[in-house]
Design a protein around this motif. Sequence first.
Motif, PDB file in Angstrom:
ATOM      1  N   ILE A 119       0.877  -1.177   0.000  1.00  0.00           N
ATOM      2  CA  ILE A 119       0.000   0.000   0.000  1.00  0.00           C
ATOM      3  C   ILE A 119       0.907   1.218   0.000  1.00  0.00           C
ATOM      4  CG2 ILE A 119      -1.826   1.246   1.189  1.00  0.00           C
ATOM      5  CD1 ILE A 119      -2.684  -1.318   2.509  1.00  0.00           C
ATOM      6  N   HIS A 120       0.750   2.078  -1.004  1.00  0.00           N
ATOM      7  CA  HIS A 120       1.673   3.206  -1.139  1.00  0.00           C
ATOM      8  C   HIS A 120       0.925   4.448  -1.598  1.00  0.00           C
ATOM      9  CE1 HIS A 120       1.693   3.007  -5.607  1.00  0.00           C
ATOM     10  NE2 HIS A 120       1.579   1.692  -5.420  1.00  0.00           N
ATOM     11  N   ASN A 121       1.569   5.572  -1.423  1.00  0.00           N
ATOM     12  CA  ASN A 121       1.020   6.839  -1.889  1.00  0.00           C
ATOM     13  C   ASN A 121       1.382   7.066  -3.350  1.00  0.00           C
ATOM     14  OD1 ASN A 121      -0.350   7.784   0.450  1.00  0.00           O
ATOM     15  ND2 ASN A 121       1.644   8.040   1.417  1.00  0.00           N
ATOM     16  N   PRO A 122       0.669   7.958  -4.034  1.00  0.00           N
ATOM     17  CA  PRO A 122      -0.335   8.871  -3.503  1.00  0.00           C
ATOM     18  C   PRO A 122      -1.651   8.163  -3.161  1.00  0.00           C
ATOM     19  CG  PRO A 122      -0.164   9.119  -5.885  1.00  0.00           C
ATOM     20  CD  PRO A 122       0.927   8.180  -5.477  1.00  0.00           C
ATOM     21  N   VAL A 123      -2.288   8.647  -2.133  1.00  0.00           N
ATOM     22  CA  VAL A 123      -3.601   8.224  -1.632  1.00  0.00           C
ATOM     23  C   VAL A 123      -3.750   6.714  -1.498  1.00  0.00           C
ATOM     24  CG1 VAL A 123      -4.871  10.305  -2.178  1.00  0.00           C
ATOM     25  CG2 VAL A 123      -4.602   8.585  -3.957  1.00  0.00           C
ATOM     26  N   ARG A 124      -2.725   6.078  -0.989  1.00  0.00           N
ATOM     27  CA  ARG A 124      -2.760   4.679  -0.570  1.00  0.00           C
ATOM     28  C   ARG A 124      -3.346   3.747  -1.640  1.00  0.00           C
ATOM     29  NH1 ARG A 124      -4.683   6.618   4.654  1.00  0.00           N
ATOM     30  NH2 ARG A 124      -6.468   5.227   4.566  1.00  0.00           N
ATOM     31  N   GLN A 125      -2.603   3.611  -2.722  1.00  0.00           N
ATOM     32  CA  GLN A 125      -2.948   2.687  -3.796  1.00  0.00           C
ATOM     33  C   GLN A 125      -2.253   1.347  -3.581  1.00  0.00           C
ATOM     34  OE1 GLN A 125      -3.017   4.821  -7.799  1.00  0.00           O
ATOM     35  NE2 GLN A 125      -1.756   6.228  -6.598  1.00  0.00           N
ATOM     36  N   HIS A 129      -8.141   2.282  -7.887  1.00  0.00           N
ATOM     37  CA  HIS A 129      -8.771   2.521  -6.589  1.00  0.00           C
ATOM     38  C   HIS A 129      -7.732   2.933  -5.550  1.00  0.00           C
ATOM     39  CE1 HIS A 129     -12.503   0.964  -8.244  1.00  0.00           C
ATOM     40  NE2 HIS A 129     -11.766   0.015  -8.806  1.00  0.00           N
ATOM     41  N   GLU A 130      -8.192   3.480  -4.425  1.00  0.00           N
ATOM     42  CA  GLU A 130      -7.275   4.122  -3.479  1.00  0.00           C
ATOM     43  C   GLU A 130      -7.832   4.073  -2.067  1.00  0.00           C
ATOM     44  OE1 GLU A 130      -8.654   8.712  -4.211  1.00  0.00           O
ATOM     45  OE2 GLU A 130      -7.519   7.712  -5.823  1.00  0.00           O
ATOM     46  N   ASP A 131      -7.047   4.632  -1.152  1.00  0.00           N
ATOM     47  CA  ASP A 131      -7.411   4.761   0.264  1.00  0.00           C
ATOM     48  C   ASP A 131      -7.479   3.408   0.960  1.00  0.00           C
ATOM     49  OD1 ASP A 131      -7.963   6.273   2.526  1.00  0.00           O
ATOM     50  OD2 ASP A 131     -10.137   6.105   2.264  1.00  0.00           O
ATOM     51  N   TYR A 132      -6.594   2.471   0.564  1.00  0.00           N
ATOM     52  CA  TYR A 132      -6.567   1.159   1.218  1.00  0.00           C
ATOM     53  C   TYR A 132      -5.865   1.254   2.571  1.00  0.00           C
ATOM     54  CZ  TYR A 132      -8.174  -0.829  -3.183  1.00  0.00           C
ATOM     55  OH  TYR A 132      -8.913  -1.127  -4.296  1.00  0.00           O
TER      56      TYR A 132
END
Length: 465
Positions: free
Chosen positions: A250-256, A273-276
């Motif tokens: 899980i990494h940025n940007p926005v926790r992908q 999708h994101e924010d995991y």
Amino acid sequence: MESCSVARIMSLRKLAIHRTYLCTLIFRNLPKLLGFTPRLLKKFCKAEHVELQLTKKTTLGTLPELPPDILMGIFATLEIPDLVRAGSVCSSWRSTYTSLRSLGQYKLQQTPCLLYTSESAGESVACLYSLAEKRSYKLTLPEPPIRTRCLIGSSHGWLVTVDDRSEMHLVNPITCEQIALPSVITIEQVSPIVDEYGALHKYEFSRHTGTRGAYRSPSIFALDKLRHELHYKAFVFPDTSTGSYIVVLIHNPVRQLSFARVGDDKWTWLPPHEDYSDCTYKDGLLYAVTGTGELHAFDFSGPVITMEMIISMREMHHCGYMYIAQAPLGDLLLVWRIFQDYDLEPEPGSSVFWNSTEYKIYEFDPLGSKLKEINRLSDHVLFLGHNQSLCLSAEEYPSLSANHAYFTDDNYLWTLGFKNNHRDMGILNLDDNSREDLESPQLWSNFPAPMWITPDLRKMNLASG
């Protein structure tokens, strides 16, 4: 065990004491393990030994000798610290210990331990606090020094670390095996910047998410600074279909999400999708839960990875984290960690920034795609933090308290950047939300951030870095 040996850190005097204890432990439990009576066991011992209960007067030179297959069966029931000490007793026990490891017959489920570092222990030393024994061990880990790395995950006995060049490695702190993961420059949002001599100088980090939105220009980071912006949390999952391991990041940007199989030369991105916030892997499906309460399933079994949204929670809590764990019988649990008394802009000198006060637990029914809130875990235990989330049977781990959550502080501010600050760690009773501290919490305020790990003696036996 090599340079990481638990026994290695003990003085000869203490080791001798523990040898006597181990001999006592093994022969005391032998009748129960084999279903024999003490009288029947005498045939496995030298004629002059009629007492199996060893005393402090017993010397190593007069230990009873057991057949290797029986000794191996006994060793397979020991927790790792006792197993390592047993392997140091004498040459025949060492041979049995080595055979047990090399044959892959040691599969005893271990009680999770807390891995942390201490400035006084040294830059390359990690401390392992055993909940089963209520004591700590020191492990010397391979270079680069563990206190210069960030810890971004722990799964199946492996740490996922990030060094001062923002590169990732898998490290087994028990066996000292270390495996390099694909370079950070193969992640979709990272590009290398070289100097006039062609040497890697800095990183360019884009804010590309795979979704439509306003364009933001890339940022430039020094080699050791990218890790504080890019990395969030990582997992190591055995992939039974290939016999290898999958590492999910899980990494940025926005926790992908990106993933790589051990041995790959690059990371594969899973847009858009994101924010995991947490993941688990089961039967070829990667389950990932978002901070907004959506549960997604990625199917790795086909030639093309597909994604399906399984469920979306309607009621969310204002401040906290979401976890996903597999119960011992295979059910999926979604756990919402709730903070109170939090202060994201604390006054100078403040020692408390937030406290975990409650956990909301939901059981997921895959057939009906429904969530059911449950009030208690009965005879189960949770381990939550920057590790793979675990739900264990308290009956199988007698040193653990049923219906309790053992948790560490996994706020990204503390796991990646800030050092020597108060950490939100402890044990929460899920019946009444009463809380108790782990022992010696001051030792666990160091960097990198402490996390739970389940010791494992098995090796990947793959090409290592």
